[in-house]
Design a protein around this motif. Structure first.
Motif, PDB file in Angstrom:
ATOM      1  N   MET A   1    -102.235 -72.704 -33.995  1.00  0.00           N
ATOM      2  CA  MET A   1    -101.574 -73.401 -33.068  1.00  0.00           C
ATOM      3  C   MET A   1    -100.831 -72.681 -31.905  1.00  0.00           C
ATOM      4  N   GLU A  82    -100.364 -81.728 -31.466  1.00  0.00           N
ATOM      5  CA  GLU A  82    -101.554 -82.314 -32.309  1.00  0.00           C
ATOM      6  C   GLU A  82    -101.376 -83.895 -32.289  1.00  0.00           C
ATOM      7  N   ARG A  83    -100.029 -84.377 -32.017  1.00  0.00           N
ATOM      8  CA  ARG A  83     -99.951 -85.992 -31.846  1.00  0.00           C
ATOM      9  C   ARG A  83    -101.202 -86.247 -30.711  1.00  0.00           C
ATOM     10  N   ASN A 112    -107.979 -78.278 -33.301  1.00  0.00           N
ATOM     11  CA  ASN A 112    -107.354 -78.701 -31.878  1.00  0.00           C
ATOM     12  C   ASN A 112    -108.371 -78.170 -30.676  1.00  0.00           C
TER      13      ASN A 112
END
Length: 414
Positions: A1, A82-83, A112
């Motif tokens: 990430m 991520e949301r 992602n």
């Protein structure tokens, strides 16, 4: 990430020196996250870790098939939040499946990353669609199946290619108890903008296009912002193709059935317990059109609904009630005229009369702007086709009605 907290998507382009897997797969277009300035010569440990990942990626590419099948274009978007990724894919990947059904490019999601493959045009269109949906999320709106369909529809429409779907669907007019009222189509956005920019606006279109509802939302917004002191809602008391006969009760009891749709919209936008108080104080007035004669309406937001059921004389009378600091919105559907005896509708001729008048706007909505059940749009189109066959060729009945010769009529306005 990635370390960056930004929720925007970005094209993940190679930077720095090539990795071992980059050299091995030089013939394949792909993406790598390599920090700028990184050592181009990997260590033995790095090569060992990468080789396993490269084998998985190679297997995935073989399963997916060659990316050159439709021109070889490929683009990868990395969603940092991520949301946002969860919101983009939807519950149980519902929105992902909808995107796959409606976009020509192939969509592959890993972590992602969203990879798009296909022809250059297909990939560019799919990438813009996903970016618009992510921008819509960033504005505070939730991505829904309807938002996905409308975003794709707006981007596919050449007339709206210059407009951003995220700006259209993310424009909040009014919010109450977690429910937000906003335009859902490009024409609705233009209609709302016209209300902001002009003193008199005509919203003309078929049933279910949000003509009255959006006007009511703008009226409540203007009242809450203290741009006006009162809201006046009116419509002609004309029966819809049937004679109701004698109605019992007081005068208010007799006219309330005709005004019920306006009350319903008010209850959606204001606390129900506040409406009687505002009406008793005269801040909100709901009255039949006949009650407008002889009045001058200052500092008010005035809405005339069902204006197709006004005569030319009534339309002139109403428009000349405009006072200082006021705004008028007139809504109607010229394909549903209920005037008795074949009388000509005032809404059908007013465009010819006022088309060149400054600060007057005509916003036309179509079946593509219907926001009720999806069948309503199909019903409107079916009736339009039937009407074109039985009354002669015309591209659009709204335009045909508005383009009729200007009738001679008396000046009865005061």
């Amino acid at each position: 990430m990635p370390d960056s907290p930004s929720a925007a998507a970005r094209s993940d382009l190679p930077s720095g020196g090539p990795s071992a897997s980059d050299l091995d797969d030089a013939a394949t277009t792909g993406t790598r996250n390599i920090a700028p300035g990184a050592n181009p010569v990997p260590s033995a440990a790095q090569l060992s870790a990468r080789s396993a990942a490269d084998r998985v990626a190679a297997d995935s590419r073989r399963a997916d098939g060659p990316s050159s099948a439709r021109g070889g274009a490929e683009s990868t978007l990395v969603v940092a939040d991520e949301r946002q990724m969860v919101g983009l894919l939807g519950s149980r990947d519902m929105l992902l499946r909808l995107l796959e059904e409606n976009l020509a490019a192939d969509i592959h999601v890993r972590g992602n990353r969203v990879t798009l493959r296909g022809s250059a045009g297909e990939v560019a269109f799919a990438e813009r669609t996903i970016r618009e949906l992510l921008a819509l999320q960033e504005s505070g709106s939730m991505i829904t199946p309807d938002a996905v369909r409308r975003t794709i529809g707006m981007l596919a429409d050449p007339a709206g290619a210059a407009d951003s779907p995220s700006q259209v669907l993310g424009l909040n007019i009014l919010s109450r108890r977690g429910r937000t009222i906003r335009p859902k189509t490009l024409n609705q956005k233009r209609y709302v903008d016209a209300i902001d920019q002009h003193t008199i606006v005509f919203g003309i279109g078929p049933a279910g296009t949000g003509k009255t509802y959006l006007a009511m939302a703008k009226a409540v917004q203007s009242l809450q912002a203290k741009q006006v002191n009162r809201i006046i809602l009116t419509r002609p008391a004309v029966e819809a193709g049937e004679r109701l006969g004698f109605l019992p009760g007081t005068l208010s009891d007799k006219i309330d059935p005709y005004l019920r749709p306006l009350y319903d919209a008010l209850h959606d936008m204001l606390d129900p317990e506040a409406i009687p108080r505002l009406m008793a104080a005269g801040t909100i007035e709901v009255a039949p059109l006949a009650y407008m004669r002889g009045r001058t309406l200052n500092d008010a937001f005035i809405i005339l609904d069902e204006a197709q059921n006004t005569t030319p004389e009534q339309m002139k009378m109403f428009l000349t009630r405009l006072g200082f600091g006021s705004k008028i919105v007139v809504t109607g559907d010229v394909t549903q005229v209920d005037l008795p005896g074949g009388q000509r509708s005032g809404l059908q001729v007013v465009r010819e009369i006022l088309d060149d008048v400054d600060d007057v706007n005509f916003s036309l909505l179509t079946s593509a702007d219907v926001v009720r059940h999806r069948l309503v749009g199909h019903i409107v189109d079916a009736y339009a086709r039937w009407d074109a066959i039985n009354t002669g060729p015309a591209p659009d009945r709204q335009e045909r009605h508005l383009a009729r010769p200007r009738p001679a009529h008396r000046d009865t306005g005061r």
